[in-house]
Design a protein around this motif. Structure first.
Motif, PDB file in Angstrom:
ATOM      1  N   LEU A 125      61.458  48.628  40.115  1.00  0.00           N
ATOM      2  CA  LEU A 125      60.531  47.796  41.193  1.00  0.00           C
ATOM      3  C   LEU A 125      61.488  46.852  41.901  1.00  0.00           C
ATOM      4  CD1 LEU A 125      56.964  47.803  39.725  1.00  0.00           C
ATOM      5  CD2 LEU A 125      57.643  49.284  41.622  1.00  0.00           C
ATOM      6  N   VAL A 133      64.531  48.620  44.030  1.00  0.00           N
ATOM      7  CA  VAL A 133      64.168  49.436  45.037  1.00  0.00           C
ATOM      8  C   VAL A 133      63.875  48.604  45.912  1.00  0.00           C
ATOM      9  CG1 VAL A 133      62.694  51.178  46.135  1.00  0.00           C
ATOM     10  CG2 VAL A 133      63.344  51.675  43.914  1.00  0.00           C
ATOM     11  N   ALA A 134      63.108  47.423  45.884  1.00  0.00           N
ATOM     12  CA  ALA A 134      62.686  46.440  46.828  1.00  0.00           C
ATOM     13  C   ALA A 134      64.033  45.615  47.227  1.00  0.00           C
ATOM     14  CB  ALA A 134      62.034  45.374  46.125  1.00  0.00           C
ATOM     15  N   TRP A 149      58.918  52.694  46.398  1.00  0.00           N
ATOM     16  CA  TRP A 149      58.316  51.539  46.044  1.00  0.00           C
ATOM     17  C   TRP A 149      56.816  51.644  45.641  1.00  0.00           C
ATOM     18  CZ3 TRP A 149      54.724  47.527  46.089  1.00  0.00           C
ATOM     19  CH2 TRP A 149      55.304  46.423  45.231  1.00  0.00           C
TER      20      TRP A 149
END
Length: 437
Positions: free
Chosen positions: A113, A116-117, A212
């Protein structure tokens, strides 16, 4: 994919030298608890893992048609523009080495998470890069962060599967990953044609946002707290030391990288070989790239179909020899120009179809040896894959970027892969495959 059971066997499979032969058991896979959504992966689960694994591929392929435009717009050379691809691969290699142990320490969901952010953030920054050097640096960061998705996807597989089952699931993922080379260049060419190459990076940011959200809402945690590795950097380094002491694991981990170098040499050089060397338009190039993408997907699906009946090591041996032979033919065509572009494309299609046999089989055998540190092992394999291919692929640009340079690098990488398999593992020795379990 639909209707095929991907459940793990009651006792995890191990690698045998022949179909149906008994062999020493591989390290036991963790037993999922009742109702665990990861236990029976249906097409949605495969799609989730495939989308995660495809993030680096999408980030590469959607940008390919823009390489000549980037070189012209930023006033740089073709080789410098290719470094934006190499930078992403090398950043991905380092990213996997860092993120893999983090996923063993903190679980699978958190690292992906965050990664990907940050991929979304770097994509936006790439879109506003003022010159080639900042763009190369930002692409390295982009590769670092989107490595989180691919390395965690591999670790998720090893959390539940080993041997033939793991190889089969990895091959099924190629059906999803293969959409990238089939459609991403066309989408990227369309976006760049309408709004310029910078808009391609905004599209990558949007893709990252969507991924995400899907990971947040759909991805299960497959590493419970009681199985996580404590400690910090010392623990991570001890995991890598254990892997490096296993010379067969290291050889198997390098094999996907050398085969990926064959593929990436084509990916990086083809916009210049086909568009500038053979005069294809952007649309024609995207069509050729899509057709070759079909070969990549088809090869992976054939592997998935036969790996239940033929041991992964046997498939690995046969496919590696075949890639070397076909790459030799490709090199001859590159040297002589015999048959023109069409002969080159036909042989290239078969090379790309066969090169996809090695990574899932080599990776599943390697991961089966170190299930207790699946994230670290997956990171090591992924780093070798991205690092080796990242170092080798730009060589074709340095050698001139023409058909001879591209085919020469592809042939050299395939020969190196066969040499590693033959000399650094017992795969070709009588009864030697037992030692790889």
């Amino acid at each position: 994919m639909v209707g095929m059971s991907l459940q793990p066997d009651p006792a995890p499979r191990s690698v045998a030298d022949g179909a149906g032969a008994a062999a020493p058991a591989a390290p036991a896979a963790p037993t999922p608890g009742p109702g665990d959504p990861a236990y029976r992966p249906d097409w949605r689960y495969v799609l989730l893992l495939g989308s995660m694994t495809a993030l680096p591929a999408v980030s590469t392929d959607i940008y390919l048609p823009s390489l000549p435009d980037v070189a012209r717009d930023l006033g740089t050379s073709a080789a410098a523009a290719q470094l934006t691809m190499t930078g992403m691969l090398l950043g991905g290699a380092v990213g996997q080495l860092v993120i893999g142990p983090l996923s063993d320490r903190f679980g699978r969901r958190g690292p992906v998470l965050v990664g990907v952010a940050l991929h979304v953030v770097t994509s936006v920054l790439c879109a506003v890069a003022p010159a080639i050097v900042p763009l190369i640096a930002l692409r390295m960061l982009q590769g670092f962060f989107n490595a989180s998705a691919s390395v965690v996807a591999m670790a998720l597989i090893r959390d539940r599967f080993v041997g033939s089952d793991a190889s089969r699931l990895m091959s099924r993922l190629m059906l999803v990953i293969g959409v990238a080379p089939m459609f991403a260049p066309s989408v990227g060419g369309l976006i760049a044609g309408q709004w310029g190459w910078r808009a391609v990076f905004y599209a990558l940011a949007v893709f990252g946002v969507g991924l995400w959200v899907v990971v947040l809402t759909k991805m299960p945690e497959t590493l419970p707290a009681e199985r996580r590795r404590g400690g910090g950097i010392r623990t991570a380094l001890s995991g890598y030391r254990a892997l490096l002491r296993d010379r067969h694991f290291v050889a198997l981990a390098v094999l996907p990288g050398l085969n990926m170098a064959v593929l990436m040499s084509y990916v990086v050089a083809s916009p210049f070989v086909l568009r500038e060397g053979y005069g294809l338009s952007e649309h024609q190039f995207s069509l050729v790239f899509a057709v070759n993408g079909v070969g990549l997907v088809l090869g992976a699906q054939i592997n998935a179909a036969i790996v239940r009946r033929v041991a992964p090591i046997r498939i690995l041996r046969a496919s590696q020899v075949a890639v070397v032979l076909l790459s030799g033919v490709l090199l001859v065509l590159g040297i002589t120009g015999a048959g023109g572009m069409w002969a080159l494309l036909v042989v290239l299609w078969f090379v790309l179809a066969l090169v996809n046999f090695a990574p899932p089989n080599a990776s599943s055998i390697a991961l089966g040896r170190h299930g207790e540190v699946a994230g670290t092992a997956a990171a090591f394999i992924g780093a070798c894959q991205a690092g080796v291919s990242g170092l080798v692929s730009p060589v074709s640009g340095l050698l001139g970027g023409d058909a001879l340079a591209m085919t020469g690098v592809m042939a050299a990488a395939s020969v190196a892969a066969l040499a590693v398999l033959a000399l650094a593992t017992p795969a070709f020795r009588r009864g030697g495959a037992w030692q790889l379990t």
